[in-house]
Design a protein around this motif. Structure first.
Motif, PDB file in Angstrom:
ATOM      1  N   UNK A 294       0.801  -1.215   0.000  1.00 10.12           N
ATOM      2  CA  UNK A 294       0.000   0.000   0.000  1.00 10.12           C
ATOM      3  C   UNK A 294       0.846   1.283   0.000  1.00 10.12           C
ATOM      4  N   UNK A 295       2.069   1.188   0.507  1.00  9.30           N
ATOM      5  CA  UNK A 295       2.910   2.389   0.583  1.00  9.30           C
ATOM      6  C   UNK A 295       3.713   2.630  -0.692  1.00  9.30           C
ATOM      7  N   UNK A 296       3.619   1.711  -1.648  1.00  4.69           N
ATOM      8  CA  UNK A 296       4.371   1.861  -2.899  1.00  4.69           C
ATOM      9  C   UNK A 296       3.440   2.348  -4.011  1.00  4.69           C
ATOM     10  N   UNK A 297       3.889   3.353  -4.758  1.00  4.30           N
ATOM     11  CA  UNK A 297       3.065   3.938  -5.822  1.00  4.30           C
ATOM     12  C   UNK A 297       2.967   3.083  -7.075  1.00  4.30           C
ATOM     13  N   UNK A 298       3.578   1.911  -7.047  1.00  8.09           N
ATOM     14  CA  UNK A 298       3.489   1.014  -8.202  1.00  8.09           C
ATOM     15  C   UNK A 298       2.036   0.573  -8.397  1.00  8.09           C
ATOM     16  N   UNK A 299       1.560   0.686  -9.642  1.00  4.08           N
ATOM     17  CA  UNK A 299       0.205   0.227  -9.940  1.00  4.08           C
ATOM     18  C   UNK A 299       0.239  -0.609 -11.212  1.00  4.08           C
ATOM     19  N   UNK A 300      -0.802  -1.383 -11.414  1.00  7.10           N
ATOM     20  CA  UNK A 300      -0.889  -2.174 -12.643  1.00  7.10           C
ATOM     21  C   UNK A 300      -2.118  -1.767 -13.443  1.00  7.10           C
ATOM     22  N   UNK A 301      -1.983  -1.814 -14.768  1.00  3.43           N
ATOM     23  CA  UNK A 301      -3.092  -1.470 -15.671  1.00  3.43           C
ATOM     24  C   UNK A 301      -3.139  -2.537 -16.752  1.00  3.43           C
ATOM     25  N   UNK A 302      -3.758  -3.638 -16.447  1.00  2.00           N
ATOM     26  CA  UNK A 302      -3.788  -4.823 -17.316  1.00  2.00           C
ATOM     27  C   UNK A 302      -5.223  -5.355 -17.338  1.00  2.00           C
ATOM     28  N   UNK A 303      -5.503  -6.422 -18.093  1.00  2.00           N
ATOM     29  CA  UNK A 303      -6.856  -6.990 -18.030  1.00  2.00           C
ATOM     30  C   UNK A 303      -7.280  -7.342 -16.599  1.00  2.00           C
ATOM     31  N   UNK A 304      -6.402  -7.984 -15.846  1.00  2.00           N
ATOM     32  CA  UNK A 304      -6.750  -8.341 -14.466  1.00  2.00           C
ATOM     33  C   UNK A 304      -6.961  -7.074 -13.629  1.00  2.00           C
ATOM     34  N   UNK A 305      -6.118  -6.070 -13.867  1.00  2.00           N
ATOM     35  CA  UNK A 305      -6.240  -4.810 -13.117  1.00  2.00           C
ATOM     36  C   UNK A 305      -7.583  -4.150 -13.388  1.00  2.00           C
ATOM     37  N   UNK A 306      -8.010  -4.170 -14.642  1.00  2.00           N
ATOM     38  CA  UNK A 306      -9.301  -3.554 -14.991  1.00  2.00           C
ATOM     39  C   UNK A 306     -10.441  -4.246 -14.259  1.00  2.00           C
ATOM     40  N   UNK A 307     -10.367  -5.571 -14.191  1.00  2.00           N
ATOM     41  CA  UNK A 307     -11.419  -6.308 -13.490  1.00  2.00           C
ATOM     42  C   UNK A 307     -11.366  -6.015 -11.990  1.00  2.00           C
ATOM     43  N   UNK A 308     -10.145  -5.917 -11.450  1.00  2.00           N
ATOM     44  CA  UNK A 308      -9.992  -5.582 -10.032  1.00  2.00           C
ATOM     45  C   UNK A 308     -10.502  -4.179  -9.725  1.00  2.00           C
ATOM     46  N   UNK A 309     -10.278  -3.247 -10.665  1.00  2.00           N
ATOM     47  CA  UNK A 309     -10.615  -1.835 -10.412  1.00  2.00           C
ATOM     48  C   UNK A 309     -12.101  -1.550 -10.632  1.00  2.00           C
ATOM     49  N   UNK A 310     -12.825  -2.484 -11.268  1.00  2.00           N
ATOM     50  CA  UNK A 310     -14.245  -2.251 -11.573  1.00  2.00           C
ATOM     51  C   UNK A 310     -15.128  -3.064 -10.634  1.00  2.00           C
ATOM     52  N   UNK A 339      -3.108 -14.856 -13.421  1.00  2.00           N
ATOM     53  CA  UNK A 339      -4.561 -14.854 -13.635  1.00  2.00           C
ATOM     54  C   UNK A 339      -4.956 -13.804 -14.683  1.00  2.00           C
ATOM     55  N   UNK A 340      -3.986 -12.991 -15.077  1.00  2.00           N
ATOM     56  CA  UNK A 340      -4.236 -12.008 -16.145  1.00  2.00           C
ATOM     57  C   UNK A 340      -4.733 -12.707 -17.410  1.00  2.00           C
ATOM     58  N   UNK A 341      -4.207 -13.921 -17.684  1.00  2.00           N
ATOM     59  CA  UNK A 341      -4.666 -14.660 -18.869  1.00  2.00           C
ATOM     60  C   UNK A 341      -6.156 -14.990 -18.767  1.00  2.00           C
ATOM     61  N   UNK A 342      -6.597 -15.346 -17.568  1.00  2.00           N
ATOM     62  CA  UNK A 342      -8.016 -15.655 -17.347  1.00  2.00           C
ATOM     63  C   UNK A 342      -8.843 -14.376 -17.547  1.00  2.00           C
ATOM     64  N   UNK A 343      -8.392 -13.304 -16.919  1.00  2.00           N
ATOM     65  CA  UNK A 343      -9.097 -12.021 -17.048  1.00  2.00           C
ATOM     66  C   UNK A 343      -9.187 -11.592 -18.513  1.00  2.00           C
ATOM     67  N   UNK A 344      -8.128 -11.879 -19.258  1.00  2.00           N
ATOM     68  CA  UNK A 344      -8.101 -11.502 -20.679  1.00  2.00           C
ATOM     69  C   UNK A 344      -9.214 -12.213 -21.445  1.00  2.00           C
ATOM     70  N   UNK A 345      -9.440 -13.474 -21.114  1.00  2.00           N
ATOM     71  CA  UNK A 345     -10.488 -14.226 -21.808  1.00  2.00           C
ATOM     72  C   UNK A 345     -11.882 -13.732 -21.412  1.00  2.00           C
TER      73      UNK A 345
END
Lengths: 441, 245
Positions: A294-310, A339-345
């Motif tokens: 939580x203290x690190x500004x690293x973020x992800x923007x991928x298929x899995x990230x989109x599903x996590x963020x929505x 699991x990004x591959x799953x999210x992609x499908x």
């Protein structure tokens, strides 16, 4: 200390080299992903007619030119204060949905997926589309090739070209969709939905029923607790073409939801001397290095990230698969990178369903495909989700704008925050900004 | 023995490789006739033994220059694939600025840690046997070239300007729609897809052989445009043309 080098990285658009340093006991001391060259878009867009930006920025990536074309076109809409017509928006989203179908299919079966489909221990020479054909059989492989071919046809028919489309104009698009083409697109979309469902079944059979794969997916080595980013609609559902950027923290709680013009308040870039790529991070959290949490500004923007963020998917079949993934993997957010591959499908299925909805919308063949810009251009920002990341385009213009003139209305400088490639930082986050600024005079 | 074909990527977007991948069903036939021994975008396999080398992208680092020279030594036939390799492509737009300026905009105070060289097309460094123009090239041309190489026939470029194909496609002239089109001076072979798509020609297939300069001047005059306007447009894909062959 031992050194392992992977050079070049394969089955990926973009050049990269990975160097791994091992301690004497064989454990990993450090890993570096290096991007070896500068393209220079940040500078060389200067002085070019701003109307050419939807042609220039797609040359960043020939695998996802539709995303760059669309982001730049949306930035021009905004710059000219011209809302595209309803038909034009639907045509754009229709092309974009077909693009997602092809791109996610390409990634799953040709680029990233062969490692999964062929198995973690498969020989290098078999990890490609030909190996996939041998493993899954020509029936399914034929469907893969046919899906790509048919959706490429849609991109060509609607966007003018298969690679580097030309149809985006401020306020609309350059070409109508005929009723004949609409019917053809509708039939293709129906086949896409079936293909996406089949792909999820293949993933279930080959990957999820194999304990070795599942153990790898949930292993510590492929798990990082980061922030996640994605575009969402007004109901917080995943949207590829339009909406606000939503970021959730590693616990899945909304951290921020911002509009395109606010992006510089939230995103900054970090420079490391060993790579030509830069590393975007959440400005308000700060850069703390290549660490998660939580203290690190690293973020992800991928298929899995989109599903996590929505909060979910906007179509019924994709929503059911969304629920299934999270219930299988223990709830939201999922931190397992593979699991990004799953999210992609799941996104592939959403794209196919959305394509079908748009192809069945009678307005899609309407004649009102453009609002001609008449206002004074100022500054524009455009955001779209690219299949593997989130793009954000910001544009300003200088000079006396004549829409088709070449001697005025030129971009005066460009800031493009480049992407971090799929293996950089903890794993798989990327984001692109394109910004054409006003001159200092 | 089947010819061994290798694809090598340099600085570019890699859309040319994707165009080849997009052969889809045709590629299954194609790979029956040739051995693709190197294709980084689609395969992890690697080989240093090949007959035909396709070069995608322009050369923008010292390492690129050494690499393309080594490839030339090994390849019997070397093909420049696409605008970046043929003319520098959009990468050459950076040549309008000093390399220090390019680096400073991107890396700020850290710019001194990085280096880059002016963009050059492949022919600036090694002999190129065949140029396949376009951003990306037309896939039918790629297939046609491979067939010619297999049968020992000479590959013929399209020698007409884009306007010829555009007329055959029955398009309304892009100039009449208010666009600045480079179709009159650009090499055809693309079936004028961009104009058919409702837009104009951006000149990605480089200058046609023996362009009709007088006709172009008349067109510019008719629409109130200047040679400078034209060069601004033309340099989008052809900024390094002066050093290419």
């Amino acid at each position: 200390m031992r050194k392992l080098t992977i050079d070049p990285i394969t089955r990926l658009e973009g050049h990269g080299k990975i160097t791994i340093f091992l301690n004497d006991d064989g454990s990993v001391a450090n890993v570096y992903l290096q991007i070896p060259e500068l393209r220079g878009f940040e500078k060389f867009c200067e002085g070019r007619p701003v109307a050419d930006m939807p042609q220039i920025t797609p040359r960043i990536c020939g695998v996802c030119p539709e995303a760059h074309h669309m982001a730049a076109t949306k930035a021009l809409d905004d710059m000219f204060h011209t809302e595209p017509t309803s038909t034009a928006k639907k045509i754009r989203e229709l092309l974009y949905s077909a693009f997602y179908v092809t791109d996610h299919t390409t990634h799953f079966y040709i680029l990233g997926g062969p490692d999964f489909i062929m198995g973690p221990d498969a020989p290098v020479k078999d990890r490609n589309i030909l190996g996939v054909i041998a493993k899954v059989g020509m029936d399914l492989a034929g469907q893969v090739l046919n899906t790509r071919k048919e959706n490429h046809w849609i991109i060509q028919a609607v966007g003018g070209r298969q690679i580097h489309p030309v149809f985006g104009l401020p306020g609309g698009v350059s070409k109508r969709i005929s009723e004949e083409d609409r019917q053809k697109i509708e039939e293709i979309a129906k086949r896409d939905v079936a293909f996406a469902q089949l792909s999820l079944k293949v993933f279930g059979d080959i990957v999820l029923k194999n304990k070795a794969y599942v153990d790898m997916i949930v292993s510590d080595a492929f798990t990082h607790q980061t922030y996640y980013m994605g575009l969402v609609d007004d109901k917080n559902k995943v949207n590829f073409y339009d909406g606000k950027v939503r970021v959730v923290d590693p616990a899945g709680k909304e951290f921020v939801k911002y509009s395109p013009h606010e992006y510089l308040d939230h995103i900054a870039e970090h420079v490391e001397p060993w790579s030509y790529t830069k590393f975007p991070f959440l400005k308000k959290v700060g850069w703390k290095g290549f660490v998660d949490g939580k203290d690190s500004g690293v973020y992800r923007a991928t298929p899995l990230s989109r599903l996590n963020a929505a909060d979910g998917m906007a179509t019924p079949l994709a929503q059911a698969e969304y629920d299934k993934m999270y219930s299988t993997l223990g709830g939201k957010p999922v931190h397992h990178t593979l699991a990004t591959h799953w999210a992609r499908l799941i996104e592939l299925l959403y794209a196919a369903e959305r394509l079908l909805e748009l192809a069945q919308d009678k307005e899609i063949t309407g004649p009102n495909i453009r609002n001609i810009p008449t206002g004074k251009p100022t500054e524009g920002v455009g955001i779209v989700e690219a299949p593997s990341r989130n793009f954000n385009v910001r544009s300003r213009i200088s000079g006396n704008w004549g829409f088709l003139s070449t001697s005025s209305g030129r971009a005066s400088s460009t800031l493009l925050i480049t992407w971090s490639r799929p293996l950089s930082a903890p794993a798989g986050q990327a984001r692109v900004f394109e910004c054409f600024k006003r001159p200092k005079h | 023995m089947k010819p061994r074909v290798a694809f090598f990527d340099f600085t570019g977007c890699e859309g040319c490789q994707l165009e080849v991948l997009n052969f889809n069903l045709e590629i299954v036939d194609l790979i029956g006739a040739i051995d693709i021994v190197e294709f980084r975008e689609a395969s992890s396999d690697h080989s240093d033994d090949y007959d035909i080398a396709f070069i995608e992208g322009s050369q923008t680092t010292d390492r690129d220059v050494e690499r393309v020279q080594k490839i030339r030594e090994k390849a019997k036939i070397l093909v420049a694939l696409g605008a970046c390799s043929c003319t520098g492509g959009v990468n050459a737009l950076k040549n309008r600025f000093s390399m220090e300026e390019n680096l400073k905009v991107v890396y700020g105070d850290s710019a001194k840690l990085y280096s880059t060289i002016p963009t050059r097309p492949t022919s600036a460094y090694v002999k190129v046997d065949v140029h396949l123009h376009g951003c990306p090239p037309n896939r039918n041309e790629v297939i046609s070239l491979v067939k010619c190489l297999l049968s020992g026939k000479k590959f013929e470029q399209c020698h007409n300007p884009v306007c010829v194909e555009c007329k055959l496609a029955e398009n309304i002239c892009a100039f009449e729609r208010g666009e600045f089109c480079l179709g009159p001076i650009t090499r055809g072979g693309c079936n004028a897809v961009c104009v058919t798509g409702g837009r104009k020609c951006w000149g990605c297939r480089a200058l046609v052989d023996e362009p009709n300069v007088n006709s172009e001047k008349e067109i510019l005059k008719k629409y109130g445009l200047t040679m400078d306007d034209m060069m601004l447009q033309f340099k989008l894909f052809n900024g390094a043309l002066e050093v290419s062959k």
